[in-house]
Scaffold this motif. Structure first.
Motif, short mmCIF file in Angstrom:
data_model
loop_
_atom_site.label_atom_id
_atom_site.label_comp_id
_atom_site.label_asym_id
_atom_site.label_seq_id
_atom_site.Cartn_x
_atom_site.Cartn_y
_atom_site.Cartn_z
N MET A 1 24.53 33.69 24.71
CA MET A 1 25.43 34.47 25.41
C MET A 1 26.73 33.33 25.55
N ASN A 2 27.64 34.10 25.36
CA ASN A 2 28.86 33.07 25.52
C ASN A 2 29.24 32.69 26.92
N SER A 3 29.97 31.44 27.03
CA SER A 3 30.21 31.05 28.30
C SER A 3 31.60 31.66 28.81
N TYR A 4 32.03 31.76 29.83
CA TYR A 4 32.81 32.34 30.38
C TYR A 4 34.39 31.88 29.67
N LYS A 5 34.46 30.73 29.42
CA LYS A 5 35.52 30.38 28.73
C LYS A 5 35.79 30.92 27.36
N GLU A 6 34.63 30.95 26.66
CA GLU A 6 34.69 31.65 25.28
C GLU A 6 35.06 33.01 25.40
N LEU A 8 36.69 34.52 27.68
CA LEU A 8 37.91 34.71 28.10
C LEU A 8 39.14 34.45 26.92
N LYS A 9 38.73 33.29 26.08
CA LYS A 9 39.46 33.14 25.06
C LYS A 9 39.41 34.46 24.12
N GLN A 10 38.22 34.96 23.79
CA GLN A 10 38.35 36.09 22.90
C GLN A 10 38.84 37.22 23.36
N ILE A 11 38.91 37.44 24.74
CA ILE A 11 39.55 38.72 25.41
C ILE A 11 41.01 38.65 25.22
N LYS A 12 41.43 37.15 25.65
CA LYS A 12 42.84 36.95 25.46
C LYS A 12 43.56 37.55 23.94
N GLN A 13 42.68 36.91 23.15
CA GLN A 13 43.32 37.33 21.78
C GLN A 13 43.18 38.78 21.24
N LEU A 14 42.13 39.46 22.02
CA LEU A 14 41.86 40.73 21.86
C LEU A 14 42.86 41.70 22.50
N LEU A 15 43.49 41.18 23.66
CA LEU A 15 44.44 42.10 24.20
C LEU A 15 45.82 41.79 23.59
N ILE A 35 38.16 37.74 35.04
CA ILE A 35 38.76 37.95 33.52
C ILE A 35 40.10 38.62 33.61
N THR A 36 40.11 39.83 34.61
CA THR A 36 41.18 40.46 34.77
C THR A 36 42.54 39.71 35.38
N GLU A 37 42.12 38.90 36.23
CA GLU A 37 43.09 37.97 36.90
C GLU A 37 43.60 36.97 35.66
N ILE A 286 34.17 44.80 27.32
CA ILE A 286 35.29 44.72 27.17
C ILE A 286 35.62 44.15 25.91
N LEU A 287 34.87 43.37 25.36
CA LEU A 287 35.06 43.12 23.90
C LEU A 287 34.98 44.05 22.72
N ASN A 288 34.23 45.04 23.04
CA ASN A 288 33.91 46.32 22.26
C ASN A 288 34.74 47.55 22.57
N VAL A 289 35.87 47.33 23.43
CA VAL A 289 36.59 48.51 24.01
C VAL A 289 37.29 49.42 22.96
#
Ligand code: CIZ
Length: 326
Positions: A1-6, A8-15, A35-37, A286-289
């Motif tokens: 399982m990914n850490s919060y930091k990982e 967040l990093k992936q989600i930032k890139q995705l966004l 994550i939203t904040e 979120i990662l697969n949205v």
């Protein structure tokens, strides 16, 4: 399982890659709110969620919440792509009010103004005169009543009864309820109040009248968060979806937050204070949205009809804020 930091990093890139922003409700889990904040999105109630989307430059909105919230975002932003994390995540109030049955019901009372709660489908909104959130319900019905209007209210009967108690409005109620709020137990809450004497009781108006009668504050999620901050008590007993605690605890780290009881006399514990549909939201989703099956698609005709009562609510709220400021 990914850490919060990982994550967040992936989600930032995705966004960034998809020109997207996240809009989340207070009822989704703490990690999604965080994550939203941390990605400059918006965590709020459904009215603020809807308004936030309008002012974003991004071409894509991700709604972490339930389907009606995604639909409202799409109605107000038809030119944007709107995704939800799980298209099956709905709401017992929305489910309790099918548009065709509601339309037949309204036809029986042609002289009445049709006011529906935000927790309804786009189809139901498209046949309404007004849409309201819990923060707007009492002021709007007071306004309509002052104009001599009689009202059809749907779908939440408890919120409907609360509005009648507060305003004396002439309202016919649809028979719907929220499976989370309906389950709070009066006798168990009384016992809890005796046990934690230094307490404030915050109750959402989707709860039964006997619970509302025990409240120090009754209000929307935003109202309850503000009340929790203002309270001088050590214990805060909260009768609404427990994921709201994340925001409350951030504002008052030294207070102790307790869930209003759902166990006790006649308990069925269908929800136990947790919305099963809000629970369907997850970081992994979120990662697969960005998947066609998660996109909110609405008929153009429904969008243009449903937009009218939603925009009336937004204007009504803006006028109220202007009047208060002047
Ligand atoms: O309008 C909303 O966001 C809901 C579902 C509850 C509330 O009181 O804010």
């Amino acid at each position: 399982m990914n850490s919060y930091k990982e994550n967040l990093k992936q989600i930032k890139q995705l966004l960034k890659k998809n020109d997207a922003k996240i809009i989340a409700h207070y009822y989704v889990n703490e990690t999604i709110q965080k994550i939203t904040e941390d990605t400059n999105g918006c965590v709020s109630d459904s009215l603020q969620m809807a308004k936030f989307g309008i002012n974003q430059k991004e071409s894509c909105l991700i709604v972490a919440g339930v389907k009606f919230m995604g639909e409202t975002a799409k109605i107000l932003n038809p030119e944007k792509k709107v995704y939800v994390l799980d298209i099956e995540a709905t709401c017992s109030l929305d489910l309790s009010c099918p548009a065709d049955e509601f339309s037949e019901f309204c036809k029986q009372y042609p002289d009445r103004e049709v006011v529906v709660y935000a927790n309804t489908s786009a189809d139901v909104k498209s046949i309404a005169d007004w849409v309201v959130t819990s923060s707007m319900a009492v002021p709007l019905i007071t306004h309509l009543t002052s104009q001599g209007k009689k009202i059809i209210w749907a779908p939440d009967k408890y919120l409907g009864n609360y509005i009648i108690d507060r305003t004396g409005a002439d309202m016919i109620l649809w028979d719907g309820s929220c499976i989370v709020h309906e389950e709070y137990k009066t006798q168990s809450l009384k016992k809890m109040i005796q046990k934690y004497q230094d307490c404030d009781i915050l109750v959402h108006p989707e709860s039964p009248r006997s619970i509302i009668q025990l409240a120090d504050t009754v209000g929307s999620t935003t109202d309850l968060i503000k009340a929790s901050k203002k309270s001088n008590h050590k214990y805060i007993i909260v009768a609404t979806e427990k994921n709201i605690f994340y925001q409350m605890k951030k504002l008052s780290p030294n207070k102790i937050f307790l869930e209003a009881p759902t166990e006790g006399e006649g308990a069925t514990c269908k929800s136990c204070g947790k919305c099963p549909w809000m629970e369907m939201n997850s970081v992994q989703k979120i990662l697969n949205v960005f998947n066609k099956k998660n996109e909110i698609i609405l008929d153009k005709n429904i969008i243009s009809k449903a937009k009218i009562p939603i925009n009336k609510m937004v204007s009504f709220q803006s006028n109220q804020l202007t009047n208060r400021a002047s």
